[in-house]
Write an enzyme that holds these catalytic residues in place. Structure first.
Site, PDB file in Angstrom:
ATOM      1  N   CYS A 152      41.089 -25.799 -47.676  1.00  0.00           N
ATOM      2  CA  CYS A 152      42.505 -25.985 -47.355  1.00  0.00           C
ATOM      3  C   CYS A 152      43.300 -25.292 -48.448  1.00  0.00           C
ATOM      4  CB  CYS A 152      42.856 -27.473 -47.305  1.00  0.00           C
ATOM      5  SG  CYS A 152      44.626 -27.779 -47.091  1.00  0.00           S
ATOM      6  N   LEU A 267      12.977 -14.274 -36.068  1.00  0.00           N
ATOM      7  CA  LEU A 267      13.163 -15.631 -35.544  1.00  0.00           C
ATOM      8  C   LEU A 267      14.525 -16.124 -36.001  1.00  0.00           C
ATOM      9  CD1 LEU A 267      10.105 -15.317 -35.087  1.00  0.00           C
ATOM     10  CD2 LEU A 267       9.852 -17.722 -35.707  1.00  0.00           C
ATOM     11  N   ALA A 348      25.371 -24.647 -50.509  1.00  0.00           N
ATOM     12  CA  ALA A 348      26.148 -24.455 -49.282  1.00  0.00           C
ATOM     13  C   ALA A 348      26.887 -25.723 -48.871  1.00  0.00           C
ATOM     14  CB  ALA A 348      25.247 -23.961 -48.149  1.00  0.00           C
ATOM     15  N   SER A 357      17.675 -23.401 -41.666  1.00  0.00           N
ATOM     16  CA  SER A 357      16.336 -23.994 -41.659  1.00  0.00           C
ATOM     17  C   SER A 357      15.632 -23.711 -42.977  1.00  0.00           C
ATOM     18  CB  SER A 357      15.509 -23.424 -40.510  1.00  0.00           C
ATOM     19  OG  SER A 357      15.271 -22.039 -40.714  1.00  0.00           O
ATOM     20  N   GLU A1274      57.376 -23.665 -54.846  1.00  0.00           N
ATOM     21  CA  GLU A1274      56.637 -22.777 -55.739  1.00  0.00           C
ATOM     22  C   GLU A1274      56.378 -23.341 -57.124  1.00  0.00           C
ATOM     23  OE1 GLU A1274      58.050 -18.381 -55.139  1.00  0.00           O
ATOM     24  OE2 GLU A1274      59.783 -19.709 -54.978  1.00  0.00           O
TER      25      GLU A1274
END
Length: 1452
Positions: A152, A267, A348, A357, A1274
């Site tokens: 965000c 794969l 991650a 995977s 600001e």
């Protein structure tokens, strides 16, 4: 197996409805399918790489093992629709709607003020919703983990977390005395006026009003999918796309047959590695094999000696498996599992972990893999299968290096991974350091394992593996072998460090650069491992009576073993409540929810690209330059025009009117000035066709010289965009003669990307008559878009209508640039006669648009020994890029604002904007203030260091105290500034905490804390009266409802909400009677850009004026029937033919600046504030955590405290990003490398300070503005520098302890690299090779290393009264003792070491360079041709796409 010629049916569910896709294309993602095919536009497109979370949805599947329904969040931009067979997808529309029923998640995030622009909100909602489906009462840690992958740019995350915490089972807040009260509440240990006032509120929403969460009311898993799962389809499913075939076998046997038939076919499971590579790097595979339905790949088996995990298990599932195993087994057996879990916590996002995977992660063999180094040292084994049978190979250094002898054969697949238990006397650890704590690829990571002979400290086996230091994961096998049989002691540590640096050699071209930093981490990690193992050994060997004595580790050094934990922020918001006599109906001053908040949360808020496809609509894609400065020799469009679906290519020749300006063309003509300059645009039937076509356009360039990228080069070549700007007061030369001391120094501030969540986008719809155009555009300045399109098409302005419903973030980046994209799209619309939609990818947006100006500043300050500053001379250079844009204005504002809060009698400020071959930099929140004032505050810090006083004392001594005039002769009263400063000191308990910080630093060697408090005087508005005018149009309809229109644009700052609050008060009617539709140039013409924090001020006055006109017209009717209702009055007015429509107008605040005289009143008013931040740094890695921040802001009488506090928090976090993590990286050819969330790190939810308090200064008033309010959009940006100065304070403490305090280079951002290298010690100074007899224990200090690149830095040297700064190469300074025992706290005093600075190999530091002597301007505003344009030869430019040939960081 033969593939059928036609595709199978793809069956899945979306929001409870069955979807049957008979022509599923494997290249189509779920995001594209949702938005284009199903018209579910609540799921947003923001980055396309799975890195921002805006496209988060929930996928539900039945687990074949547990038979339970599993819900997991995924990023839809990475999910191929072909992977969804048998799955149920839930989008934000399926969760709840304002038309039917809101879900508690949606209600709470809106009413907790967790939305601003709202573009990221659907993704936030889906991450929280998925969490609640799995854990109806989650812990705060689970909440933090669930949201870590959602970015965000507006809110600063705090209110989003606040909404999520309302669902949490327990809180980490303190519960004092069993009363349930928190020490953060008012009245407890608070001596400030904020704490004593009874009219101070601390709640922005009422929790009791929220509807409860009822898990029984959620969508059920479709029964049809349950039946499909119970009787799974065994046959092979095939989906043929235009270019790619997707084959999904139903049995393991079929998979092996397919792999044998198509050995080159990859794969694909999560698509988290292959997807980004196919999208951004052009990797292409005609056949994809999906083993998603193969249950054998998800099998988990436990044995007495280890754990076997199926290669198809997601990383999230692996985390659960490991956590379960750790809870079941004794600690000695789970060393490897614990190390893996440690990295899985930061590897991650939750969404990526749900998709990726284990097998894919291992087989990808990314150099930055977090798991492979641990699996390698943990002796993991890969179980491979093919039609020929099974075999096992070790996950070894040879496998990780991709050696054919140790790799999979083309026909083999990875079935599972075996991870053995650890054993007694074996220790495994994992380490990583990244740009930020969460969701960032590591700079360096490591897995380390040691096994000792039982009952001893003799090394029996040792394994060390590093990631991030080469093209593949690197094993230090040779070093480990040479250390076998050694004791775990200081001699071994010394030898190990030397051997590791020798073996793990980083060349200057190492991936990602940062060579010195990475080399330092290699040995720093091993030192941490050494300490960890030493601690554990001491516990194990205690029972053995004859065991040898280990060196005691001092308590001061134990902090090296602790990582920074992730914590959920706590804190208090304080604001003054409205007067008790104010009518309840009057909303002004109350924390009213954002008008679009609920629509943001349900995905029903419509943004530019959410507008449904128009009949005959075409898509546009831009072709950009791959050369930084070159002549365009030829453009070959033929191949692009041959692609099916391509309609046309728009070039400069197609522009009927003006092609931009002489120095700033819309489309390049004859030459290009930077990589990323727009040359032409492809128009096609689909966006996919348009993007394929641009790769086929061939552009030939003839390179020109000189090419300039850095400020240093610009100064050297006398390359400037405009004349120098200068302000001066007093007699500075005379003052320098009379001071006690003089310090000179330099400050470098990197650039910043706007990273608005909604990229630039525009939809142009030509009408059939009179050359009229409707333009729907994401902009802060629709009138500028209108004018630019008018001049480009050579048609009158009155034929063009620009519409702005809402903007998904702007921050200054959508003032000028949208006009360029609007004009190019309009040319396409005019030429083809079709509507044109242009949506920039994140990579192109970041490449083309520019951002905040990098700055290089030099200062010279003269002061007395008591800290009183008598003279200050600052010269600043900003990198303007290749065209003028707003660079001259930014330079002016920077110079005007440099003095900040300080009254210094003798000043000289000078500024220049440099002309370089980078994309033109532009307006950005703060407009020069955040960069320039960092120079001023750095100067204050330098003075404090020389005087031996705390920086806050120097700030206080030199602050404005009485009514005075600024350097430009504008009078102001600093009373509120002083109040903010004092309140900040009081509420933050600054003095007590300063002592606590000092005490902490005495007790800890490898961790240091720093604290800083920063004052702020921020000038609001434009420096011109005409830019402060505003207009509004208010209609009252006969049913009593009111439509308000004004010239401001809703960017997320809540301007529409505030305007309705104003109208509600003036008309004395509830806000429910009022509505704002959009901003349109057809209703309010000639508007000014919504910028400079002035939008609500000026437009509020215009709305007020219109309402007062209308109310005056209604006065006779109201007097005649005072007891009547509003509806009755309006009906009567209509009957009496009284106009119920009025235009309101505000002529603007007076503002002017005379630069020749150096004086004026350029700003209407000032916003004052102060911020105190405390941080803790890890001197071994450069990581830091933010412990606490307190902000006091003078908002006077806030129109809406919830919105204003949200603006302060969001600006602060954005500023914190500028000063700590946001780093732009360029190639030596001027190609921007950091072009997405993988490489460019804006703050995440885990970067919010652990305690975050924001207070609005009470009892403050200003007569100038509407209802005595102030614009706060600001000002909070610069307060983020309090974190920067807290970090430098901690670094200074480390350097002082190492006796190197006089040597300091101020460089923003304060990245982990900068922090680590600034905390110089013996590890930063180890040479690559030493003679065999040269021991770290006994060697003399290393002064110089011939042949090794030496980083430069800024050195202070005293000459009489003057401290002079100069750049030095490889300078010598005092450092840690040469005896390693000093690292353990058992040795003697300091010795010497070499001064270090982060290397700048293979990057341009955002265009910031060191200074050369000041150069003269070339006069006026010079064009490109002055002294430029020397041919250098001819090259083929290729696609004209402007993509880097190689990236320093691969996407993950």
């Amino acid at each position: 197996m033969p593939c059928p010629s036609r595709s199978d049916e793809l069956v899945f569910f979306v929001n409870g409805r069955k979807v049957i896709e008979r022509n599923a294309d494997p290249e189509v993602t779920l995001l594209s399918f949702l938005r284009k095919n199903l018209r579910l536009t609540g799921t947003k497109y923001a980055c396309g790489r799975g890195g921002c979370g805006a496209c988060t949805v929930m996928v539900s599947k039945r687990d074949p093992t547990s038979q339970e329904i599993r819900h997991f969040s995924v990023t839809a931009c990475l999910v191929p629709i072909c992977s969804l067979y048998g799955a149920a997808v839930t989008t934000v529309e399926g969760v709840g709607s304002i038309k039917t029923r809101l879900h508690p998640v949606q209600e709470r995030i809106a009413k907790s003020h967790g939305t601003q622009c709202g573009f990221c909100t659907p993704g936030m909602v889906m991450s929280m919703y998925t969490l609640l489906r799995n854990h109806p009462q989650p812990s705060e840690e689970q909440l933090l983990e669930a949201l870590a992958g959602n970015l965000c740019r507006c809110t600063g995350y705090r209110p989003i977390l606040a909404s999520g915490k309302t669902f949490c089972l327990e809180s980490n807040g303190c519960q004092q005395k069993g009363t349930g009260k928190c020490c953060l509440d008012l009245g407890e240990n608070d001596s400030s006026s904020l704490g004593r006032k009874s009219d101070i509120c601390t709640e922005l929403f009422v929790k009791e009003e929220f509807q409860p969460l009822d898990p029984t009311q959620e969508l059920i898993f479709p029964p049809e999918l349950l039946r499909m799962a119970e009787d799974p389809e065994k046959r092979t499913l095939t989906f043929h796309g235009e270019r790619v075939t997707w084959i999904s076998p139903g049995t393991f046997k079929d998979l092996l047959e397919l792999k044998a038939k198509h050995p080159e076919a990859p794969l694909i499971l999560g698509n988290t590695s292959l997807g980004p590579a196919m999208r951004s790097k052009g990797h292409f595979h005609p056949i994809l094999l999906s083993p998603a339905r193969i249950s054998e790949l998800n099998v988990v088996s436990k044995t007495n000696d280890g754990l076997t995990i199926g290669a198809g298990c997601s990383l999230a599932h692996v985390k659960d498996i490991l956590a379960e195993r750790v809870s079941e087994l004794p600690e000695e057996k789970t060393q490897t599992y614990r190390a893996l879990l440690k990295h899985l916590k930061s590897l991650a996002s939750q969404q990526i972990q749900n998709m990726a995977s284990l097998g894919g992660h291992i087989i990808s063999r990314h150099s930055y893999s977090d798991l492979n180094p641990i699996l390698a040292v943990g002796n993991a084994t890969l179980n491979l299968t093919s039609e020929e049978g099974t075999r096992r190979i070790p996950l070894s250094e040879h496998f990780l290096a991709g050696l054919a002898s140790a790799d999979l054969k083309p026909e083999e697949i990875l079935e599972s991974v075996y991870i053995p238990h650890s054993q007694k006397w074996e220790f495994v650890s994992a380490f990583r350091q990244a740009q930020c704590q969460q969701n960032a690829l590591p700079d360096v990571n490591a897995g380390m394992r040691v096994l000792f002979k039982e009952g001893t400290d003799i090394i029996e086996d040792l394994s060390i593996t590093y990631g991030g230091v080469g093209a593949a994961t690197v094993s230090a096998h040779k070093s480990c072998q040479q250390l076998l049989g050694r004791q775990w002691d200081e001699l071994m540590l010394d030898e190990a460090c030397r051997r590791l640096l020798d073996e793990v050699s980083l060349p200057g071209w190492a991936p990602g650069g940062r060579v010195e930093f990475k080399r330092t981490l290699v040995v720093s990690f091993f030192f941490k491992f050494y300490l960890q193992v030493l601690q554990e050994l001491k516990k194990l060997i205690k029972p053995f009576p004859n065991s040898r004595h280990y060196p005691e580790i001092s308590d001061r050094f134990l902090s090296a073993l602790e990582d920074f934990p992730g914590t959920v922020p706590q804190g208090v918001r304080r604001y003054q409540s409205v007067d008790s006599h104010q009518p309840l109906q009057d909303p002004v001053g109350r924390p009213i929810m954002h008008l679009s908040g609920l629509k943001h949360a349900t995905g029903e808020a419509e943004f530019c690209d959410d507008i449904p496809m128009v009949d005959k609509e075409l898509h546009m894609a831009l072709v950009t330059s791959t050369s930084a400065y070159a002549k365009i020799v030829s453009i070959d469009l033929s191949k692009a025009l041959e692609i099916p679906g391509v309609v046309d290519v728009i070039t400069a020749k197609d522009i009927p009117g003006t092609n931009g300006t002489e120095d700033d063309k819309l489309l390049a003509v004859d030459e290009v000035l930077c990589v990323g300059q727009i040359i032409c645009a492809v128009v096609a039937e689909t966006d996919v066709q348009a993007k394929r076509a641009i790769e086929k356009i061939k552009i030939t360039y003839e390179e020109l010289e000189p090419i300039i990228f850095t400020i240093e080069d610009a100064i050297k070549h006398n390359s400037f965009l405009c004349p120098e700007k200068k302000l001066e007061q007093g007699n500075i030369e005379e003052a320098f003669e009379k001071v006690d001391q003089i310090v000179e120094g330099e400050v470098h501030v990197g650039g910043q990307e706007h990273f608005y969540m909604e990229t630039q986008r525009v939809l142009v719809i030509p009408k059939t008559e009179d050359k009229e155009l409707d333009i729907y555009v994401s902009t802060q300045d629709p009138a500028h878009v209108q004018k630019t399109v008018s001049s480009t098409l050579n048609i009158p302005i009155n034929r063009i209508t620009c519409h702005v419903k809402r903007v998904g973030g702007g921050f200054g980046g959508k003032i000028g640039r949208p006009a360029v994209f609007g004009a190019i799209a309009a040319v396409g619309a005019l030429k083809t006669g079709h509507p044109i939609r242009l949506v920039l990818d994140r990579e192109d947006d970041m490449l083309i648009t520019g951002g905040r100006h990098p700055l290089f500043g030099k200062y010279k300050v003269g002061f007395m020994n008591n800290g009183r500053i008598k003279a200050l001379d600052i010269e600043c250079f900003i990198n303007g890029g290749c065209t003028l844009d707003d660079s001259e204005l930014v330079t002016e504002f920077l110079i005007l604002k440099l003095e900040n809060a300080y009254k210094i009698r003798n000043l000289r400020f000078r500024g220049r904007a440099c002309l370089t071959n980078l994309p033109s930099n532009t307006a950005f929140r703060g407009f020069g203030f955040p960069q320039g004032t960092l120079v001023t505050e750095s100067c204050i810090t330098a003075v404090a260091a020389k005087c031996g006083l705390p920086p806050e004392k120097i700030r206080e001594k030199n602050m404005y105290r009485t009514v005075d005039k600024t350097i430009y002769k504008q009078a102001f009263n600093p009373e509120s500034l002083i109040r903010c400063w004092n309140e900040c000191l009081d509420t933050s308990s600054f003095n007590n905490r300063r002592m606590q910080v000092e005490e902490f630093n005495k007790k800890n060697y490898w961790k240091k804390r720093g604290i800083a408090v920063i004052p702020m005087k921020f000038s609001v508005g434009f420096a011109a009266t005409s830019y402060h005018q505003a207009a509004a149009l208010v209609h009252i309809y006969t049913d009593g409802s009111v439509l308000v229109t004004h010239g401001g644009n809703e960017l997320g700052q809540g301007i529409h909400t505030k305007m309705l609050q104003v109208a509600s008060r003036e008309l004395k009617i509830p806000m429910s009677y009022l509505h704002i539709c959009e901003t349109s140039t057809a209703t309010v013409p000639n508007t000014i850009a919504t910028a400079a924090s002035i939008g609500a001020d000026t437009n509020g006055r215009a709305v007020q004026n219109a309402c007062q006109i209308l109310l005056k017209r209604l006065e006779p009717i109201i007097k005649k029937n005072p007891e009547g209702t509003w509806e009755e009055w309006i009906e009567a007015a209509f009957e009496q033919r009284i106009s119920l429509s009025a235009t309101g107008y505000f002529r603007g605040y007076k503002a002017f600046m005379d630069w020749e005289k150096g004086e004026g009143d350029p700003f209407p008013y000032y916003v004052y504030g102060a911020a105190c931040s405390e941080v803790e740094i890890d001197c071994l890695t450069g990581a830091h955590k933010k412990i606490r921040t307190d902000i006091i802001m003078d908002a006077c009488c806030s129109l809406n405290p919830a919105i204003d506090i949200g603006q302060i928090e969001g600006a602060f976090i954005q500023g914190m990003g500028l000063y700590t993590t946001e780093e732009l990286k360029y190639s030596p050819e001027g190609v921007l490398y950091s072009r997405g969330p993988d490489e460019y790190k804006i703050p995440t939810i885990s970067d919010v300070p652990e305690e975050f308090n924001v207070s609005l200064l009470p009892s403050s008033h200003t007569p100038l503005t509407i209802y005595s309010s102030k614009g706060l959009g600001e000002s909070g940006m610069f307060l983020g520098s309090s974190v920067f100065f807290a970090i430098t304070d901690a670094v200074a403490a480390a350097r002082k302890e190492r006796d190197i305090a006089e040597d300091f280079t101020v460089k923003s951002p304060a990245t982990p690299e900068w922090v680590r290298m600034a905390c110089a010690d013996r590890f930063t100074d180890m040479p690559e090779k030493r003679p065999e007899n040269d021991s770290l224990l006994n060697s003399a200090p290393t002064h110089e290393h011939p042949g090794r690149p030496q980083p430069s830095g800024f050195n202070f040297r005293r000459r009489g009264r003057v401290w002079e700064g100069e750049w030095v190469e490889g300078s010598v300074r005092k450092g840690l003792g040469t005896d390693v025992s000093n690292f353990l706290g058992t040795g003697g005093g300091p010795g010497e070491g070499r001064r270090m600075k982060p290397d700048q190999i293979s990057r341009l530091d955002s265009g910031v360079g060191a200074a050369a002597p000041a150069a003269r301007s070339r006069g006026g505003c010079p064009g490109r041709n002055a002294g430029r344009g020397v041919p250098r030869g001819s090259t083929d430019g290729g696609s004209g796409r402007g993509r880097p040939s190689s990236s320093p960081v691969r996407p993950g």
